[in-house]
Design an enzyme around this catalytic site. Structure first.
Site, PDB file in Angstrom:
ATOM      1  N   CYS A  84       0.788  -1.236   0.000  1.00 35.17           N
ATOM      2  CA  CYS A  84       0.000   0.000   0.000  1.00 35.17           C
ATOM      3  C   CYS A  84       0.817   1.283   0.000  1.00 35.17           C
ATOM      4  O   CYS A  84       0.804   2.058  -0.955  1.00 35.17           O
ATOM      5  CB  CYS A  84      -0.946  -0.006   1.203  1.00 35.17           C
ATOM      6  SG  CYS A  84      -2.115  -1.380   1.187  1.00 35.17           S
ATOM      7  N   LYS A 132      -9.111   6.547   1.389  1.00 29.68           N
ATOM      8  CA  LYS A 132      -7.781   6.045   1.707  1.00 29.68           C
ATOM      9  C   LYS A 132      -6.701   6.777   0.919  1.00 29.68           C
ATOM     10  O   LYS A 132      -6.721   6.818  -0.304  1.00 29.68           O
ATOM     11  CB  LYS A 132      -7.713   4.542   1.404  1.00 29.68           C
ATOM     12  CG  LYS A 132      -6.418   3.886   1.862  1.00 29.68           C
ATOM     13  CD  LYS A 132      -6.505   2.373   1.752  1.00 29.68           C
ATOM     14  CE  LYS A 132      -5.263   1.716   2.345  1.00 29.68           C
ATOM     15  NZ  LYS A 132      -5.359   0.243   2.336  1.00 29.68           N
ATOM     16  N   ASP A 317      -3.576   0.432  -6.165  1.00 32.11           N
ATOM     17  CA  ASP A 317      -2.198   0.495  -5.670  1.00 32.11           C
ATOM     18  C   ASP A 317      -1.407  -0.772  -5.986  1.00 32.11           C
ATOM     19  O   ASP A 317      -0.191  -0.741  -6.164  1.00 32.11           O
ATOM     20  CB  ASP A 317      -2.161   0.809  -4.172  1.00 32.11           C
ATOM     21  CG  ASP A 317      -2.924  -0.187  -3.317  1.00 32.11           C
ATOM     22  OD1 ASP A 317      -3.609  -1.080  -3.870  1.00 32.11           O
ATOM     23  OD2 ASP A 317      -2.858  -0.066  -2.074  1.00 32.11           O
ATOM     24  N   HIS A 318      -2.078  -1.890  -6.063  1.00 31.94           N
ATOM     25  CA  HIS A 318      -1.463  -3.187  -6.397  1.00 31.94           C
ATOM     26  C   HIS A 318      -2.583  -4.179  -6.623  1.00 31.94           C
ATOM     27  O   HIS A 318      -3.764  -3.804  -6.598  1.00 31.94           O
ATOM     28  CB  HIS A 318      -0.527  -3.670  -5.275  1.00 31.94           C
ATOM     29  CG  HIS A 318      -1.140  -3.620  -3.917  1.00 31.94           C
ATOM     30  ND1 HIS A 318      -2.123  -4.501  -3.509  1.00 31.94           N
ATOM     31  CD2 HIS A 318      -0.947  -2.778  -2.872  1.00 31.94           C
ATOM     32  CE1 HIS A 318      -2.501  -4.212  -2.276  1.00 31.94           C
ATOM     33  NE2 HIS A 318      -1.805  -3.158  -1.867  1.00 31.94           N
TER      34      HIS A 318
END
Length: 540
Positions: A84, A132, A317-318
Site C-alpha cells: 500500500c 484512503k 495500488d497493487h
C-alpha cells in the site's frame, strides 16, 4: 437499480472533439480549449487482469467495461511497489520507491511532500480528496513495522491468519464495505454541492479500501487482514464456473523467497479445491462491489453534466494473489500482485483503445500535470500517458515512444525476506533479489508462460544477464538492498529502546504470537544474533 443505468450512461458521447496537434510538447493548454476537471479513483488490491480478456469473463464489472468502451485501457500497467504505502508514495510523487526511500508501510513520504495535487492547486485547480490516502510515513500497526524490520532474521513465523471467506448474513446486502460507501457518498455530495457550479476546474481523488481483504478477528487481535467478505448479492456477479484454480509448485520446489512468503502468510497448510475457489469467488465479488462505487461517481458526473468536461482515471495500488502461487495478499512480483488496472476516459481521450506497452503508477504524476497544461519537472521517474491515450496525438508517431519499453517495481517490506526488484519489458519479467548473488533470480517469458510457473533464468543465461545489466543501469540494487538492511536494523533498535523492559512481552504478542510463544527465547536470541552481525556494538 444503479447497474441498470449503465446503458443510459453509455448512450452519452464522452469524447469532445480534440483540436489538431501542432507538433509541440503536449499539454492541456494545447489539448483542451478549457482546462478539464480530473477525477482519480484508486482502489486497493485490484488485479488488473480482470479488466481485459480472459480475466474479464469471471466477474461482471459494468462500469470498468464502460470506461473501456469510452476510453483508453492500459493492458500492462504495474505498481512500482506491491504494497500500500510505498506504491501510493510512488503514485503521488512520480518517483521510484528507492528515490523517496518509501521502504515499507511505515516509511512513506514526508507529510509535507509536494504531490501532483499540490502542484495543480497552485495552478488554479480546486482540489479535494476522500478515503484512503496512505502515502505518508507513520501509519500501520507495530506488527507490520517489526515484521518488515526483522525480515532478515533467521526465523520463520506465521504473520497472518489463514485466508478464509465470510458471507454477510443479509443476502441482498449491497453496501457491504460501509466505510468505502460513505467515502463514495462524500465524493458524490462534494460534486453536487461544490463542483457542479464552480467556475474553477477541479481535481477530485477517491481512495477505496476494497477489494482489500478484511481483518480476521477469529485469529486474534494481532493478526492481519485475511478474510474475504461479501454478500450473495455480489457473489451473483461472479461466474463461478469460470474461476480458475491456480497451479501450485510443490513446497520443496518453490523459490526460497516464495516459500518464506507462503509460510508467513499462513498458506503452506492444506487447502481443498473448494476453499481455493471460494476465496477467489469472494475476492471477485469484492471487485464487483468496487466497480459499483466507481459507477456511483460516473453516474454523478453524468447527472451533473460534468461527464464531458472531466477526465476520469481508475487504477489500484497493487493487485491480489487470491491463492495464486500458494499466497494471498500482495508483496509479490507475480502478475496477480503487481499488475494493476489503469483506465482513462473523458474529453479528448481516445475511445475503445487498448494500449499494450508497459506503464506504471509513477506515470500518474506527469499525466495529471500534463492534463492541466503544467510543465513537467525533469526529475520524475514517470512519463505522461497522454501521448498514448489522447485524441490529439493519435496520428503523431514521434510522441508514441517517449515512454521507455520497461517498468521498474521494487519491494522492501514484510512477508518477503529479501529486497525484490522487477524489470518488466514487452516479453520478459526479470526478478532480482537482495545483492544479486545470494538469492537466485527469476525469469519468466510472459508470452508463453502467463501464469509464471517456469523460471527460465538458468535456461537463458544471456537474456538473464542482459536484463540484469539493464536493471543495474536503472537502479544500483545491491546498494539499495544494503541501505534497506541498515535502515531496518536502526529502526528496530530505536523501537526496542523505546519500549524498554516491556520488550519481551510486546514482541511476543505481535501478529506472530501463535508461533513465537512456543519458543520465545529462541526467537529473541535469533534477533540478538541478527543485530550483532555487521552492526556497531555500541549502538546495540
Amino acid at each position: 437499480m444503479l447497474l441498470l443505468w449503465v446503458s443510459v450512461v453509455a448512450a452519452s458521447a464522452l469524447a469532445a472533439p480534440a483540436p489538431g496537434a501542432d507538433g509541440q510538447r503536449r499539454g492541456a493548454i494545447q489539448a483542451w480549449p478549457d482546462a478539464p476537471n480530473v477525477l482519480l479513483v484508486v482502489s486497493d488490491s485490484f488485479d488488473g487482469r480482470l479488466t481485459f480478456y480472459p480475466g474479464s469473463q469471471v466477474v461482471k464489472l459494468p462500469f470498468i467495461n464502460f470506461m473501456k468502451a469510452h476510453g483508453t485501457s492500459f493492458l500492462n500497467a504495474y505498481t512500482n511497489s506491491p504494497i500500500c504505502c510505498p506504491s501510493r508514495a510512488a503514485m503521488w510523487s512520480g518517483l521510484f520507491t528507492h528515490l523517496t526511500e518509501s521502504w515499507n508501510n511505515f516509511k512513506g513520504l514526508d507529510p509535507n511532500y509536494t504531490t501532483w495535487m499540490d502542484v495543480m492547486e497552485k495552478h488554479g485547480y480546486r482540489t479535494q480528496k476522500f478515503g484512503k490516502l496512505d502515502y505518508t510515513s507513520g501509519h500501520h500497526s507495530i506488527s507490520n513495522r517489526v515484521e518488515a524490520w526483522t525480515r532478515d532474521v533467521a526465523f520463520l513465523l506465521r504473520q497472518e491468519g489463514r485466508p478464509m471467506v465470510n458471507l454477510a448474513p443479509k443476502k441482498t446486502k449491497v453496501r457491504v464495505m460501509q466505510v468505502d460507501w460513505k467515502n463514495t457518498d462524500r465524493a458524490v455530495n462534494w460534486l453536487r454541492k461544490e463542483a457542479s457550479n464552480s467556475t474553477q476546474p477541479f481535481v477530485l481523488y477517491l481512495g477505496l479500501n476494497l477489494p482489500h481483504p478484511y481483518p480476521s478477528p477469529s485469529s486474534g487481535e494481532n493478526f492481519g487482514s485475511s478474510t474475504f467478505h461479501t454478500s450473495r448479492y455480489w457473489l451473483k456477479k461472479v461466474s463461478y464456473d469460470a474461476i480458475k484454480i491456480p497451479k501450485w509448485s510443490p513446497l520443496s520446489e518453490m523459490h526460497p523467497v516464495d516459500y518464506y512468503s507462503s509460510y508467513t502468510k499462513n498458506c503452506t497448510g492444506k487447502f481443498t479445491e473448494k476453499e481455493i475457489k471460494n476465496i477467489r469467488a469472494f475476492y471477485y465479488a469484492m471487485c464487483a462491489e468496487t466497480d459499483a462505487m466507481l459507477g456511483e461517481i460516473i453516474l454523478a458526473l453524468r447527472q451533473l453534466g460534468l461527464l464531458q468536461k472531466t477526465i476520469v482515471i481508475y487504477t489500484s495500488d497493487h493487485g491480489e494473489l487470491a491463492m495464486e502461487h500458494r499466497q494471498f495478499y500482495k508483496m509479490s512480483m507475480y502478475e496477480a500482485s503487481s499488475h494493476v488496472p489503469l483506465l482513462i476516459m473523458g474529453p479528448g481521450i481516445q475511445a475503445n483503445l487498448q494500449v499494450s506497452s508497459v506503464v506504471s503508477l509513477v506515470d500518474i504524476y506527469p499525466t495529471m500535470l500534463d492534463i492541466a497544461g503544467i510543465p513537467l519537472p525533469q526529475n520524475l521517474s514517470g512519463y505522461s500517458l497522454l501521448p498514448s491515450s489522447s485524441e490529439m496525438f493519435k496520428n503523431e508517431q514521434k510522441f508514441k515512444n517517449l515512454h521507455p519499453p520497461w517498468i521498474l517495481s521494487e519491494f522492501h517490506g514484510c512477508n518477503v525476506n529479501a529486497s525484490t526488484y522487477m524489470l518488466r519489458t514487452n516479453q520478459w519479467k526479470y526478478i532480482a533479489y537482495s545483492d544479486g548473488a545470494s538469492v537466485l533470480p527469476q525469469l519468466f517469458d510472459l508470452s508463453s508462460d502467463p501464469d509464471e510457473l517456469t523460471n527460465i533464468a538458468a535456461k537463458f543465461p544471456e537474456v538473464t544477464s542482459s536484463l540484469d545489466q539493464k536493471l543495474r543501469s536503472i537502479i544500483n540494487y545491491p546498494k539499495v538492498s544494503a541501505s534497506v538492511h541498515q535502515y531496518n536494523k536502526e529502526q528496530f533498535i530505536k523501537w526496542k529502546q523505546s519500549i524498554g523492559q516491556n520488550y519481551s512481552n510486546v514482541i511476543a504478542n505481535l501478529r506472530w504470537h501463535q508461533d513465537w510463544l512456543k519458543k520465545p527465547k529462541k526467537y529473541e536470541n535469533a534477533i540478538d544474533q541478527w543485530l550483532k552481525s555487521h552492526s556497531d556494538a555500541k549502538t546495540i
